[in-house]
Design a protein around this motif. Structure first.
Motif, mmCIF file in Angstrom:
data_model
loop_
_atom_site.group_PDB
_atom_site.id
_atom_site.type_symbol
_atom_site.label_atom_id
_atom_site.label_comp_id
_atom_site.label_asym_id
_atom_site.label_seq_id
_atom_site.Cartn_x
_atom_site.Cartn_y
_atom_site.Cartn_z
ATOM 1 N N ALA A 1 0.844 -1.199 0.000
ATOM 2 C CA ALA A 1 0.000 0.000 0.000
ATOM 3 C C ALA A 1 0.881 1.251 0.000
ATOM 4 N N ALA A 2 1.967 1.201 0.816
ATOM 5 C CA ALA A 2 2.844 2.365 0.881
ATOM 6 C C ALA A 2 3.532 2.582 -0.458
ATOM 7 N N ALA A 3 3.950 1.475 -1.088
ATOM 8 C CA ALA A 3 4.638 1.602 -2.368
ATOM 9 C C ALA A 3 3.704 2.191 -3.412
ATOM 10 N N ALA A 4 2.431 1.758 -3.369
ATOM 11 C CA ALA A 4 1.466 2.268 -4.338
ATOM 12 C C ALA A 4 1.329 3.768 -4.183
ATOM 13 N N PRO B 1 11.799 1.201 -7.759
ATOM 14 C CA PRO B 1 12.203 0.001 -7.010
ATOM 15 C C PRO B 1 11.116 -0.466 -6.042
ATOM 16 N N ASP B 2 10.441 0.479 -5.395
ATOM 17 C CA ASP B 2 9.398 0.087 -4.454
ATOM 18 C C ASP B 2 8.200 -0.524 -5.164
ATOM 19 N N ALA B 3 8.024 -0.146 -6.432
ATOM 20 C CA ALA B 3 6.874 -0.636 -7.172
ATOM 21 C C ALA B 3 6.923 -2.138 -7.348
ATOM 22 N N MET B 4 8.078 -2.745 -7.008
ATOM 23 C CA MET B 4 8.203 -4.186 -7.161
ATOM 24 C C MET B 4 7.365 -4.955 -6.142
ATOM 25 N N GLU B 5 6.639 -4.210 -5.293
ATOM 26 C CA GLU B 5 5.751 -4.878 -4.331
ATOM 27 C C GLU B 5 4.577 -5.541 -5.035
ATOM 28 N N GLY B 6 4.283 -5.121 -6.235
ATOM 29 C CA GLY B 6 3.162 -5.715 -6.959
ATOM 30 C C GLY B 6 3.520 -7.113 -7.446
ATOM 31 N N PRO B 7 2.563 -7.816 -8.027
ATOM 32 C CA PRO B 7 2.862 -9.125 -8.607
ATOM 33 C C PRO B 7 3.944 -8.986 -9.678
ATOM 34 N N THR B 8 4.761 -10.020 -9.854
ATOM 35 C CA THR B 8 5.883 -9.925 -10.792
ATOM 36 C C THR B 8 5.407 -9.680 -12.214
ATOM 37 N N THR B 9 4.248 -10.208 -12.555
ATOM 38 C CA THR B 9 3.734 -9.987 -13.905
ATOM 39 C C THR B 9 3.487 -8.498 -14.130
ATOM 40 N N VAL B 10 3.013 -7.838 -13.052
ATOM 41 C CA VAL B 10 2.788 -6.398 -13.163
ATOM 42 C C VAL B 10 4.111 -5.686 -13.368
ATOM 43 N N SER B 11 5.126 -6.119 -12.615
ATOM 44 C CA SER B 11 6.440 -5.500 -12.785
ATOM 45 C C SER B 11 6.906 -5.682 -14.215
#
Lengths: 670, 82, 481, 100
Positions: free
Chosen positions: A161-164, A256-266
């Motif tokens: 949530a914080a990364a988003a 870099p923080d956005a990598m909290e999402g699913p890997t497919t999203v990354s």
């Protein structure tokens, strides 16, 4: 066959798929994944057919537009630039959707995932297709929203949530600049026409904007005492938007923080498509940058510095996805660097940069999907807990190796043999050399070449730490299902051969982007406006320069091989500064070792740590500081609101009094 | 006590500003007032004005009074009886 | 002969109000729901009649009333807000034996706002102003056993009457210098006022009076307390409707009547607009009560709209006027969402305290997906993200500001709107990214209808703004004579 | 003939007294009285201007404003009554649940 008439379906079908999946996905097979897959597949086919038509007939671009309101319109423009981008976006998105069927199979929120990625794809295609800057901005915002939603997909995790939130807010800084740029552009155009717009002209359409570049560049305004062209301001504000979206320094902190999402999203959003929207924006408005003095140089420096800065940090990360995230930032930096070289090579810069963008999309998506495959199987993202994964996951290992070679740019100069990254990255580095040759400024070249060395080090470090050696923990993995390895193999083939097959045609194709039935711009003429001196026919760089990228690439491979495969240097000892000299003396390759020790380890590692410090403490600190400061000020001011009504009355009366005094003073002065 | 003094000072300042403005302004007035005030009934004139020129505000005023009445009765009425 | 049809909307609403009052005496508490439907029907009729007369331009009743594009635009804003609030209130007043008073006052206040929009004479304007104010004082205290509601009414009342007194005092000076109360008459004779020191004092006092309704800093301090304490549907009316009355009054009196004094009030509005938007946004960041946060956000929005007074080009006025319409839908919608959430919290737990606390929004996307989605659209619209009404209005307003050379003002406004995103995004975070504390709840139908209508308004203006921009432009032309 | 300015000075004094009252008094009834003072000072102005300009509308305005002041007072007292019923006092500076 008039496939062009179906162009409007390209963004519409995924949007429709979003609606259907969002509302009815729960009851369908695999969360309704088939609907977006089908829709995107059709979009992809249409895009490819249109692009093939375009290849044969580059003058005849597809342009459809309908009146939206007053002086604006909604429209679709498929020229060579948009065409290649469309094919890439729809194709990568299709593969990642197929892959996600396997990857997300255990997640209960599948329908939401597929709906959001479908919406993302629609919005991203919308960005690419826009024929005017306002529509592009609207889709741009929508893309940002989807990114926000998808980074926070697992919103139960506070870090997600914080990364988003961080991603959203940081990119908003760029978006605000972009919007300001559009508003200034809009009002400048109004000023040029003196408020009397000709009938039937949509002011924010690209052809209209490009037509007015000479007038815009003649408008000046004074900032901090120096005369600046309006066009430069607009171009730099647009670039500000691109900096936010494409994770360029100093707004890269969210990626870099956005990598909290699913890997497919990354893979989809934060490697292949959305983050390249910034590069696409600069390429799309390239004539404006050409006409604006200094704008391209800023682009080049920001890009080059980002490429170097991010790659130093890639070396110290232990989280497999974070390494790839920094690698993405660094490669985006290369693309910006390539665009900035337009100052010397003109339109060729767009070709070079877009070529890298497309190749990067393939190999970086592949890297992420391989990483996802590993994570899916091993259950951790920490490379220190992996090791020897290659034995249990052979397909993933091979595809990852291909992707890494492509990223590091392996190939043989002067021949048609090489990975796709080789052709595009080396082209950028060669252009920077050319830039140095003609302007005497070799800094971009140094940025490029050093970053290439570091790139090679971190990517092979990742490869060796993850796939070779003995398992460091008991993870018990297995090879991924075929819905995952299938896309991997397709991408691997592309990462390996795409560059070699298309290289020559690609540049030529893209050079026609701004000379067709829709826009007709004379880049040479614009370059004069922007005080750039273009050069033509640049061949015969010294052999060393041609070989330099591959030399540093191999050097990086060797360094990583020595440290992480042969373990000639125990990293943990280095880090703890234990007896370095002793080990050094007892090593047979001490000459080489010193080189490694001093250059690669102490210097680079130190540099990386400094980089990370700047990133974490200073840049994050500034951003956090601004928000904390605002909250603190808010807390103080809100205390003025005491809740006692007499004090409110006093405020009203004091307000009246102060206003009278203020106005009295101002009126007296006037 | 101090706050009252401040309030007083603010009010006095306000008075000073307004009074100064009033004194320094040259007001446009009729040269002299109608001599025999008793002759003129302004009641009639006001009545005529209310029902001609200002009939709309007058009608709206009726709504104001009714609204105030409803609001006041509603708020002031105690809700104890069930 | 006067064309009474042009005043039909006001007459209908007043009559419907009286009918409701009478009908309330005759029917029992359980059947009082019907009153809400009658009020809605009356408002819809008034809305249709207003729209049918949209391009009329006529002055009536010895020049005390004027029907023109500006008045019709604002009347439609007021009627739409009242309609949304009325529909939502059908649920809010369910089972309350004072339903009749509620709807009567609501309709009366709407009539008052409409009279202000049409006023062509300071007397009409002042009386209409008071009608709207007095009715809303009582509405703010409608939950008379709730200390917060009464406190809200008290603060609103005291600052409100102070402001009316200031305004009346200012009006008296304007009257004294110009010798007339008619707005065109004042415009003719305002030269003397502009030349004398009393003109400045009169203008400042008028601004204080209108600024109270608009909630401009420092006349805003009642607003957060009142919006928080008043029943949420009433807060919606105050923030979305009554605030706009301040703007239309300021347009009529300052822009039309006192145009010669424009250097004075443009400077005043420049200062007020900057302070207002900055303070509103900064303080909103640290609020935990959603209603209070929306109140400060509404203060900030008033700051943006005030920029129209500073720039004063036709395009800026168009932007400002369009902004009032967009803001009406966005703010009503947002407050109604808060009302639904309050309803949800109370149905979870009868004795819940702090029903407007932001914690109640946790996981709203799970509990009430429609409401959560609408709230997301509303707050993004308030932040000015495309494709919403808020974006369109901000775009026109800000670009006209830059065009007229006031780049510094536009920069401040854009920075402010970037800052505002911080607290708007927080709501979205709470709704979408935090775990829910209860099961799924279905929205009461009246609330859902009102919210969907507001949502439709926000999106239609955002996606197809052409007719609305054209229409706002027509309204702005009235001011630029 | 009394100069117009005298009336205006008087009304300004009355208005300022009202302002002082609304800022400093804690008793609700006194607050309402202060508001009435301010409204009535405006009325003095209006009537004075009306007769010195020989224009009737000012006096009509005064009548309207007297009626409005009455209506305002009614609402005000109703709210005070409601406060009194709830808290047994009408010191309005103690009523500050809503703040910050």
């Amino acid at each position: 066959m008039a496939i062009e008439y179906l162009a409007f379906l390209i963004p519409l079908l995924p949007a429709l798929a979003f609606v259907i999946t969002f509302f009815f996905g729960k009851k369908m097979y695999s969360g309704g994944a088939l609907i977006p897959i089908g829709a995107i597949a059709i979009s992809c086919i249409i895009s490819i057919l249109i692009t093939i038509n375009l290849l044969q007939n580059p003058e005849e671009v597809v342009h459809q537009s309908f009146h939206w309101f007053a002086i604006l319109n909604l429209g679709i423009l498929i020229d060579p630039l948009a065409g290649v981008m469309l094919c890439m976006v729809s194709f990568v998105s299709l593969l990642i959707h197929i892959y996600a069927v396997g990857y997300m199979s255990h997640d209960p929120a599948k329908p939401r995932y597929f709906a959001e990625t479908a919406l993302f794809t629609a919005a991203m295609l919308g960005v690419v297709l826009s024929d005017n800057i306002l529509q592009l901005f609207i889709c741009w915002e929508l893309v940002g929203l989807c990114s926000y939603l998808l980074i926070g997909f697992w919103f139960q995790k506070p870090s997600a949530a914080a990364a988003a939130k961080k991603a959203f807010l940081t990119t908003r800084v760029g978006d605000v600049m972009f919007l300001t740029g559009i508003i200034i552009l809009f009002s400048s155009i109004f000023t040029i026409y003196n408020g009397n717009l000709p009938e039937g002209v949509y002011v924010l359409q690209f052809n209209e904007i490009f037509k007015l570049i000479p007038e815009l560049s003649a408008m000046h305004t004074t900032i901090l005492g120096s005369e600046v062209s309006m066009l430069t301001i607009i171009a730099l504000l647009f670039f500000g938007g691109a900096v936010g979206k494409s994770g360029q320094f100093p707004l890269h902190v969210w990626l870099p923080d956005a990598m909290e999402g699913p890997t497919t999203v990354s893979a989809l959003i934060h490697a292949a498509t959305m983050v390249t929207a910034g590069v696409y924006l600069v390429a799309r408005t390239f004539p404006m940058f050409m006409g604006a003095p200094d704008a391209l140089i800023v682009v080049a420096y920001v890009g080059g510095f980002t490429a170097l800065f991010a790659s130093t940090m890639g070396i110290v990360m232990n989280d497999i996805k974070r390494v790839l995230a920094f690698s993405t930032i660094s490669q985006l930096g290369y693309m910006m660097l390539g665009l900035g070289m337009g100052a010397v090579v003109g339109m060729e810069a767009v070709g070079v940069s877009m070529f890298h963008l497309i190749n990067h999309a393939f190999f970086k998506a592949l890297l992420f999907l391989c990483a996802g495959s590993v994570i899916h199987s091993v259950g951790t993202q920490d490379m220190r807990q992996m090791g020897g994964v290659g034995k249990v996951m052979p397909i993933t290992f091979i595809t990852m190796l291909v992707a890494s070679l492509a990223l590091a740019g392996f190939g043989i100069p002067g021949t048609q043999i090489g990975t796709s990254g080789f052709f595009s990255k080396d082209a950028i580095i060669e252009t920077t050399y050319l830039f140095g040759e003609h302007t005497g400024n070799y800094i971009p070249y140094i940025f490029g070449i050093v970053a290439a060395l570091l790139t090679s080090i971190y990517i092979f470090r990742l490869l060796f730490m993850t796939f070779t050696g003995k398992p460091r923990t008991d993870y018990g993995g297995h090879e991924s299902p075929s819905s995952m390895t299938g896309p991997l193999s397709i991408l691997a083939v592309l990462a390996l051969f795409f560059g070699a097959l298309t290289q020559t045609k690609f540049y030529h194709f893209l050079e026609g982007t701004f000379e067709n039935s829709f826009v007709h711009v004379n880049i040479e003429h614009l370059a004069e406006l922007g005080n750039y001196h273009l050069v033509h026919g640049h061949h015969g760089e010294p052999l060393l320069i041609l070989w330099m990228p591959i030399i540093v690439g191999v050097a990086g491979l060797l360094i990583s091989f020595l440290i992480y495969y042969l373990n000639v240097v125990d990293m943990s000892k280095i880090v703890s500064r234990n007896n370095v000299v002793f080990k050094l003396l007892y090593n047979r390759y001490y000459q080489h070792q010193i080189f490694i020790e001093i250059i690669s380890l102490h210097l680079t590692y130190g540099l990386s740590l400094v980089g990370e410090f700047i990133d974490r403490k200073i840049i994050d600190g500034i951003i956090d500081g601004i928000s904390d400061g605002t909250i603190a000020i808010g807390e103080i001011i809100r205390k003025v609101q005491t809740g006692v009504v007499q004090s409110y009355a006093t405020a009203v009366i004091a307000g009246v009094g102060l206003l009278i005094i203020l106005l009295k003073l101002i009126v007296e002065v006037q | 006590m101090i706050s009252k003094a401040i309030n007083g000072a603010v009010a006095l300042l306000f008075l000073a500003v307004v009074a100064l403005a009033v004194v320094t302004t040259t007001w446009i007035t009729v040269d002299e007032l109608p001599q025999n005030l008793a002759d003129q009934s302004n009641i009639e004139a006001i009545g005529v004005q209310i029902f001609t020129q200002f009939v709309i505000p007058f009608e709206v005023l009726s709504l104001v009074l009714l609204g105030a009445l409803i609001g006041a009765v509603y708020i002031a009425k105690s809700e104890v009886e069930k | 002969m006067e064309n009474y049809m042009l005043l039909a909307p006001e007459i209908i609403l007043a009559l419907v109000g009286l009918t409701i009052l009478l009908a309330g005496l005759l029917i029992g508490t359980n059947n009082k729901n019907i009153l809400g439907y009658i009020a809605s029907a009356g408002l819809i009729a008034a809305l249709c009649l207003t729209i049918s007369n949209i391009s009329v331009n006529e002055t009536m009743f010895y020049g005390t009333i004027t029907i023109d594009a500006l008045s019709q635009f604002f009347k439609i804003v007021f009627i739409s807000v009242s309609l949304l609030v009325t529909i939502a209130s059908i649920k809010y007043t369910e089972g309350n034996k004072n339903t009749d008073e509620f709807f009567t006052l609501l309709l009366f206040s709407t009539v008052g706002m409409m009279v202000v929009a049409s006023a062509n004479d300071l007397i009409t304007l002042f009386v209409g102003f008071e009608l709207a104010s007095l009715s809303t004082y009582a509405l703010a205290g409608f939950e008379k056993n709730n200390p917060k509601s009464i406190e809200a009414a008290m603060k609103y009342f005291i600052i409100g009457s102070l402001s009316s007194a200031l305004m009346l005092f200012g009006i008296s000076f304007v009257y004294g210098m110009t010798g007339t109360t008619s707005i065109p008459g004042i415009a003719e004779n305002a030269g003397a006022l502009a030349a004398s020191p009393i003109g400045l004092i009169a203008v400042v006092m008028l601004i204080a009076g209108f600024g109270f309704k608009m909630a401009l800093v420092p006349f805003h301090m009642w607003a957060p307390d009142t919006y928080q304490g008043a029943p949420t549907v009433v807060s919606a009316l105050l923030a979305a409707g009554s605030k706009k009355m301040g703007f239309v009054a300021a347009f009529r009196v300052l822009v039309v009547a006192l145009a010669v004094l424009s250097p004075t009030w443009q400077t005043a509005f420049a200062a007020l607009a900057i302070i207002t938007m900055t303070l509103g946004n900064v303080v909103a960041v640290s609020q935990t009560s959603i209603k209070r946060m929306l109140a400060y956000s509404s203060v900030a929005q008033a700051g943006y709209i005030s920029m129209a007074f500073v720039v004063m080009t036709p395009m800026a006025l168009t932007g400002g006027i369009l902004y009032t319409l967009s803001h009406a839908f966005m703010k009503t919608g947002a407050f109604l969402v808060v009302a639904v959430v309050g309803y949800m919290v109370l149905s979870d737990n009868k004795n819940a305290k702090d029903i407007d606390h932001i914690d109640n929004f946790k996981g709203l996307a799970k509990r009430m997906p429609l409401t959560a989605f609408s709230m997301m659209v509303f707050v993004f619209a308030l932040a000015g993200i495309p494709p919403t009404a808020g974006y369109m209005s901000k775009f026109i307003l800000f670009s006209s500001t830059i065009e007229s050379g006031l780049v510094w003002l536009a920069v401040i406004a854009i920075l402010n709107s970037a800052l505002s995103l911080y607290y708007y995004a927080r709501i979205v975070k709470y709704m979408y990214f935090l775990p829910a504390s209860g099961g799924k709840v279905s929205e009461p139908v009246p609330y859902a209808i009102a919210i969907i209508l507001a949502l439709a308004g926000v999106l239609v203006i955002g996606i197809w703004p052409e007719p609305f921009v054209y229409w706002a432009m027509e309204a702005a032309k009235v001011l630029m004579i | 003939m009394i100069p117009l300015t005298y009336y205006l000075i008087l009304s300004s004094i009355v208005f300022s007294i009202g302002l002082y009252g609304i800022m400093s008094q804690r008793n609700g009834v006194r607050l309402l009285m202060s508001v009435e003072l301010m409204l009535n000072s405006a009325n003095i102005n209006l009537v004075a201007f009306s007769s010195y300009n020989d224009d009737m509308s000012g006096q009509v305005f005064t009548l309207f404003s007297i009626a409005l002041a009455a209506a305002e007072a009614v609402i005000g007292f109703a709210i005070l009554l409601s406060i009194f019923r709830m808290r047994d006092m009408i010191n309005i500076d103690d009523i500050n649940i809503l703040r910050w």
